[in-house]
Design a protein around this motif. Structure first.
Motif, mmCIF file in Angstrom:
data_model
loop_
_atom_site.group_PDB
_atom_site.id
_atom_site.type_symbol
_atom_site.label_atom_id
_atom_site.label_comp_id
_atom_site.label_asym_id
_atom_site.label_seq_id
_atom_site.Cartn_x
_atom_site.Cartn_y
_atom_site.Cartn_z
ATOM 1 N N ASP A 452 2.080 -29.302 67.940
ATOM 2 C CA ASP A 452 0.961 -30.554 67.388
ATOM 3 C C ASP A 452 -0.027 -29.805 66.455
ATOM 4 O OD1 ASP A 452 2.097 -32.494 68.446
ATOM 5 O OD2 ASP A 452 0.720 -32.512 70.163
ATOM 6 N N MET A 453 -0.517 -28.603 66.952
ATOM 7 C CA MET A 453 -1.599 -27.544 66.114
ATOM 8 C C MET A 453 -1.058 -27.196 64.876
ATOM 9 S SD MET A 453 -4.448 -26.406 65.775
ATOM 10 C CE MET A 453 -5.424 -26.551 67.292
ATOM 11 N N LEU A 454 0.150 -26.865 65.046
ATOM 12 C CA LEU A 454 0.859 -26.368 63.800
ATOM 13 C C LEU A 454 1.079 -27.522 62.576
ATOM 14 C CD1 LEU A 454 1.908 -23.414 62.517
ATOM 15 C CD2 LEU A 454 3.955 -23.858 63.736
ATOM 16 N N LEU A 455 1.505 -28.465 63.082
ATOM 17 C CA LEU A 455 1.748 -29.870 62.267
ATOM 18 C C LEU A 455 0.306 -29.905 61.534
ATOM 19 C CD1 LEU A 455 4.107 -32.038 64.089
ATOM 20 C CD2 LEU A 455 4.492 -30.878 62.220
ATOM 21 N N ALA A 456 -0.747 -30.327 62.627
ATOM 22 C CA ALA A 456 -2.070 -30.433 61.830
ATOM 23 C C ALA A 456 -2.465 -29.500 60.822
ATOM 24 C CB ALA A 456 -2.891 -30.565 63.074
ATOM 25 N N LEU A 457 -2.547 -28.015 61.157
ATOM 26 C CA LEU A 457 -2.645 -26.765 60.079
ATOM 27 C C LEU A 457 -1.858 -27.151 58.876
ATOM 28 C CD1 LEU A 457 -2.905 -24.011 62.658
ATOM 29 C CD2 LEU A 457 -4.713 -24.859 61.428
ATOM 30 N N PRO A 462 -2.275 -26.133 52.854
ATOM 31 C CA PRO A 462 -1.045 -25.874 52.189
ATOM 32 C C PRO A 462 -0.398 -24.631 52.438
ATOM 33 C CG PRO A 462 -2.361 -27.011 50.612
ATOM 34 C CD PRO A 462 -3.211 -26.755 51.850
ATOM 35 N N GLU A 463 -1.219 -23.661 52.470
ATOM 36 C CA GLU A 463 -0.805 -22.127 52.615
ATOM 37 C C GLU A 463 -0.074 -21.879 54.138
ATOM 38 O OE1 GLU A 463 -5.427 -21.956 53.366
ATOM 39 O OE2 GLU A 463 -3.884 -23.136 52.166
ATOM 40 N N ALA A 487 9.203 -32.597 56.197
ATOM 41 C CA ALA A 487 8.773 -33.454 55.151
ATOM 42 C C ALA A 487 7.371 -32.913 54.903
ATOM 43 C CB ALA A 487 8.500 -34.824 55.909
ATOM 44 N N ILE A 488 6.499 -32.233 55.458
ATOM 45 C CA ILE A 488 5.222 -31.814 55.046
ATOM 46 C C ILE A 488 5.419 -30.638 53.990
ATOM 47 C CG2 ILE A 488 3.090 -30.551 55.630
ATOM 48 C CD1 ILE A 488 3.173 -32.186 58.497
ATOM 49 N N ILE A 489 6.304 -29.814 54.451
ATOM 50 C CA ILE A 489 6.762 -28.710 53.651
ATOM 51 C C ILE A 489 7.275 -29.135 52.179
ATOM 52 C CG2 ILE A 489 8.389 -26.786 53.189
ATOM 53 C CD1 ILE A 489 8.255 -26.374 56.411
ATOM 54 N N ALA A 490 8.095 -30.060 52.246
ATOM 55 C CA ALA A 490 8.563 -30.522 50.823
ATOM 56 C C ALA A 490 7.405 -31.175 50.003
ATOM 57 C CB ALA A 490 9.496 -31.715 51.109
ATOM 58 N N GLN A 491 6.620 -31.789 50.628
ATOM 59 C CA GLN A 491 5.251 -32.411 49.856
ATOM 60 C C GLN A 491 4.396 -31.347 49.257
ATOM 61 O OE1 GLN A 491 3.505 -35.963 51.234
ATOM 62 N NE2 GLN A 491 5.477 -36.733 52.402
ATOM 63 N N THR A 492 4.221 -30.455 50.225
ATOM 64 C CA THR A 492 3.132 -29.475 49.699
ATOM 65 C C THR A 492 3.999 -28.378 48.891
ATOM 66 O OG1 THR A 492 3.705 -28.092 51.815
ATOM 67 C CG2 THR A 492 1.731 -29.783 51.975
ATOM 68 N N SER A 493 5.233 -28.099 48.776
ATOM 69 C CA SER A 493 5.808 -27.223 47.907
ATOM 70 C C SER A 493 5.611 -27.756 46.519
ATOM 71 C CB SER A 493 7.122 -26.827 48.529
ATOM 72 O OG SER A 493 8.024 -28.113 48.450
ATOM 73 N N GLU A 494 5.775 -29.043 46.346
ATOM 74 C CA GLU A 494 5.650 -29.604 45.224
ATOM 75 C C GLU A 494 4.104 -29.715 44.555
ATOM 76 O OE1 GLU A 494 7.612 -33.214 45.428
ATOM 77 O OE2 GLU A 494 9.622 -32.287 45.856
ATOM 78 N N PRO A 531 -7.141 -20.514 59.072
ATOM 79 C CA PRO A 531 -5.800 -20.980 59.118
ATOM 80 C C PRO A 531 -4.776 -20.005 59.373
ATOM 81 C CG PRO A 531 -6.733 -21.079 56.903
ATOM 82 C CD PRO A 531 -7.673 -20.734 57.744
ATOM 83 N N HIS A 532 -4.892 -18.811 58.860
ATOM 84 C CA HIS A 532 -3.989 -17.703 58.846
ATOM 85 C C HIS A 532 -3.885 -16.975 60.127
ATOM 86 C CE1 HIS A 532 -3.721 -17.633 54.344
ATOM 87 N NE2 HIS A 532 -5.007 -17.565 54.329
ATOM 88 N N LYS A 533 -5.088 -16.720 60.983
ATOM 89 C CA LYS A 533 -5.146 -16.544 62.198
ATOM 90 C C LYS A 533 -4.441 -17.620 63.272
ATOM 91 C CE LYS A 533 -9.017 -13.420 62.222
ATOM 92 N NZ LYS A 533 -10.534 -13.071 62.814
ATOM 93 N N ALA A 534 -4.927 -18.850 63.143
ATOM 94 C CA ALA A 534 -4.294 -19.957 63.762
ATOM 95 C C ALA A 534 -3.000 -19.891 63.770
ATOM 96 C CB ALA A 534 -4.903 -21.272 63.153
ATOM 97 N N PHE A 535 -2.278 -19.489 62.296
ATOM 98 C CA PHE A 535 -0.861 -19.790 62.415
ATOM 99 C C PHE A 535 -0.087 -18.557 63.034
ATOM 100 C CE2 PHE A 535 2.811 -17.570 60.035
ATOM 101 C CZ PHE A 535 3.658 -18.457 60.124
ATOM 102 N N GLU A 536 -0.839 -17.368 62.932
ATOM 103 C CA GLU A 536 -0.275 -16.387 63.895
ATOM 104 C C GLU A 536 -0.178 -16.792 65.204
ATOM 105 O OE1 GLU A 536 1.371 -13.517 62.959
ATOM 106 O OE2 GLU A 536 1.254 -14.283 60.891
ATOM 107 N N GLN A 537 -1.382 -17.193 65.788
ATOM 108 C CA GLN A 537 -1.431 -17.421 67.067
ATOM 109 C C GLN A 537 -0.201 -18.557 67.765
ATOM 110 O OE1 GLN A 537 -5.471 -18.818 67.773
ATOM 111 N NE2 GLN A 537 -5.958 -17.145 68.943
ATOM 112 N N CYS A 538 0.023 -19.680 66.685
ATOM 113 C CA CYS A 538 0.778 -20.550 67.214
ATOM 114 C C CYS A 538 2.182 -19.949 67.057
ATOM 115 C CB CYS A 538 0.840 -21.722 65.983
ATOM 116 S SG CYS A 538 -0.502 -22.675 66.154
ATOM 117 N N ARG A 539 2.500 -19.090 65.855
ATOM 118 C CA ARG A 539 3.615 -18.276 65.812
ATOM 119 C C ARG A 539 4.112 -17.394 67.204
ATOM 120 N NH1 ARG A 539 5.556 -13.311 64.661
ATOM 121 N NH2 ARG A 539 3.639 -12.806 64.079
#
Length: 587
Positions: A452-457, A462-463, A487-494, A531-539
């Motif tokens: 959930d946290m990763l989806l919200a991030l 977008p990064e 779906a989020i990746i597809a939209q933000t990548s464009e 966001p970068h630290k949060a991503f690493e924590q989630c990963r």
């Protein structure tokens, strides 16, 4: 009905402002980035219904419902997805070009529309007789005698069939309506010697409408004690008694607001409740309550009150209805009236305050059944106790909720004065293991999980979506999350902003859609986060979880069966070593 192209669905969603759509049904006030109001889907006094205009989604923190503009219209209007899209398309000026239906489909649709039109003409004719024609004077006097207000008669589209054999027949003939088609609806009948005559004569007419308010049938009542008291329209291609509830078009919004529906048996019982200000009532149309009726009620209500006559026929109707509620999808309660009373007579004698008190004291339907049995049986004897248990056993087994069954088991044993264990043995399958009554383990998907946290991030930053794409969404999300993440990746990548309404459309389950709407409707808690630290924590958290799920023991069992000279033996050793090294780096 033809398929609506995806691009048209997207255009409707993009052009339909969710705030404007919801504001047609809910009074909204600005609250930070969102709008708030009282939820239209359940009764509440403090606003918990949130609309996020930037993301085009809504969520109620009271009842949990959530989604986008299309799902809102589906729920509030009781429409299917294509119907809701067309409903909104008309509102926002999007033209949906229909693919031409097949000749057979076109014929079927044309025939149905013709039937709706004929019923509409008949309803207008009967209404005109009641309100303006001298032939309608008996109907006007009857309504005045029963205290029916003009506004109520208008809301119900009450009419009167004059005391003539061919009044409606001649009226429809003048409108060039094929009488063979009118006969299909049961409005007229064929004479043995040729020609037609009216089915309804010298009767007050109740218009039976579907949920959208279209006339689909009629119920005609005599003005004296002549039998039969009522004549109802026969079933037709647009009218199925087992699927239709009288007054549902008048009660839809009130059922949502109250979170409940009251089911009565008669048209005048329904009308009496309506005039008393009780607007969340519906009535069966000369048939017993059915499973299809319950499916219809589930669109609008979370529980049902049965309010049938207090005589033996009413009690039998309640018992028949009880069988439908055992699966627990809709809790059911019985409103009891004094002997000899029906809702109409009770309201006239006692008033709406006394009725509200009866509603408050309604019993759960199985509890009502049990108490009725006890009252009607001499439970002071062994034979009486056995008789009650024999009646209850097959029904108790049908109650889907094991906790509810167990509580009833205890109450039955207490009231009858029998041994609870003996009763449980008699019930058989109802006696359940203790583990089934222990608190259910907390759903790992509730609250804010790593996924959930990763989806919200990803939606906020977008990064982070880019990092997930680079790492591989399948490596970070279980299968049920992947459509949303991708779906989020597809939209933000464009380079586009995330279309949250479209994202929620990727979710098949209404429960999951509501859960994600709650997650996405407000992201203020992510403002101060790195966001970068949060991503690493989630990963890292996700990788630890995957490591725990790896079946290293299966690898070791396979290793024990292999010869040390085989390539597979050394391959497994390398895999186990790599798992140990990776785990040590993460811990």
């Amino acid at each position: 009905m033809s398929i609506i192209p995806d691009e048209k669905v997207n255009e409707v969603r993009e052009r339909a402002s969710i705030v404007e759509v919801v504001a047609d049904y809910v009074s909204l006030r600005k609250s930070g980035a969102n709008y708030q109001g009282l939820c239209p889907f359940h009764g509440e006094k403090t606003p918990s219904f949130n609309v996020n205009p930037a993301r085009g989604i809504f969520h109620c923190f009271g009842c949990g419902v959530g989604g986008n503009a299309i799902t809102f219209i589906m729920k509030i209007e009781g429409l299917t997805f294509p119907e809701a899209v067309r409903f909104l398309a008309k509102r926002v000026g999007v033209t949906i070009e229909e693919l031409p239906p097949s000749p057979r489909e076109k014929q079927r649709l044309d025939e149905r529309e013709a039937l709706y039109r004929i019923n509409g003409l008949a309803a207008d004719f009967y209404r005109g007789v009641l309100t303006r024609d001298p032939a309608g004077e008996p109907g006007r006097r009857y309504l005045a005698r029963r205290g029916v207000a003009d506004a109520t008669a208008e809301a119900y589209r009450l009419g009167f069939a004059p005391d003539r054999w061919d009044a409606l027949t001649r009226h429809l003939e003048r409108s060039r309506i094929p009488l063979e088609t009118v006969e299909t609806l049961g409005l007229i009948r064929r004479r043995e010697g040729g020609g037609y005559y009216d089915t309804f004569r010298n009767r007050l007419l109740f218009t039976i409408a579907d949920a959208q308010g279209r006339p689909i049938g009629f119920g005609g009542r005599v003005l004296d004690d002549t039998l039969p008291k009522y004549i109802n329209s026969p079933e037709s291609p647009i009218y199925r008694k087992s699927e239709v509830l009288f007054g549902v078009n008048l009660a839809r919004q009130a059922m949502r607001e109250q979170g409940a529906a009251i089911v009565v048996e008669g048209y005048f019982d329904h009308l009496a409740l309506y005039q008393a200000g009780v607007r969340h009532a519906v009535a069966t149309c000369g048939t017993a309550l059915t499973g299809e009726h319950l499916k219809l009620l589930q669109r609008y209500a979370g529980k049902v009150y049965t309010l049938f006559d207090s005589d033996s026929a009413g009690q039998k109707a309640t018992c028949r209805a009880m069988e439908l509620f055992f699966d627990g999808a809709l809790p059911a309660y019985v409103v009891e009236l004094p002997a000899g009373e029906d809702p109409d007579s009770f309201l006239k004698k006692e008033g709406s305050g006394a009725f509200a008190d009866r509603l408050t004291r309604a019993r759960p339907i199985f509890d009502w059944f049990f108490r009725q049995l006890v009252q009607q049986t001499n439970t002071g004897t062994v034979e009486g106790k056995v008789k009650v248990v024999e009646e209850l056993t097959p029904r108790l087994k049908k109650i889907a909720n094991p906790v509810e069954r167990d509580l009833y088991l205890k109450e039955i044993a207490r009231v009858l004065g029998v041994n609870e264990r003996a009763l449980a043995r008699k019930i058989g399958g109802v006696a359940v293991a203790a583990a089934e009554f222990s608190p259910r383990p907390e759903n790992k998907r509730s609250g804010t999980s790593t996924e959930d946290m990763l989806l919200a991030l990803m939606g906020k930053y977008p990064e982070v979506a880019g990092k997930v794409a680079a790492y591989g969404a399948a490596n970070l999300f279980p299968a049920e999350f992947l459509p949303v993440a991708e779906a989020i990746i597809a939209q933000t990548s464009e380079g586009h902003d995330v279309d949250w309404g479209l994202i929620l459309d990727q979710v098949g389950s209404a429960e999951e859609r509501s859960r994600l709407a709650a997650l996405f409707v407000d992201d203020l808690h992510l403002e101060e986060i790195d966001p970068h630290k949060a991503f690493e924590q989630c990963r890292l958290t996700r990788e630890r979880t995957l490591l725990k799920e790896q079946d290293a023991r299966a690898l070791k069992r396979e290793l024990a069966r292999l010869d040390s000279d085989s390539d597979r033996y050394w391959e497994i050793l390398r895999m186990l070593d790599a798992l140990r090294n990776k785990k040590s780096q993460l811990l």
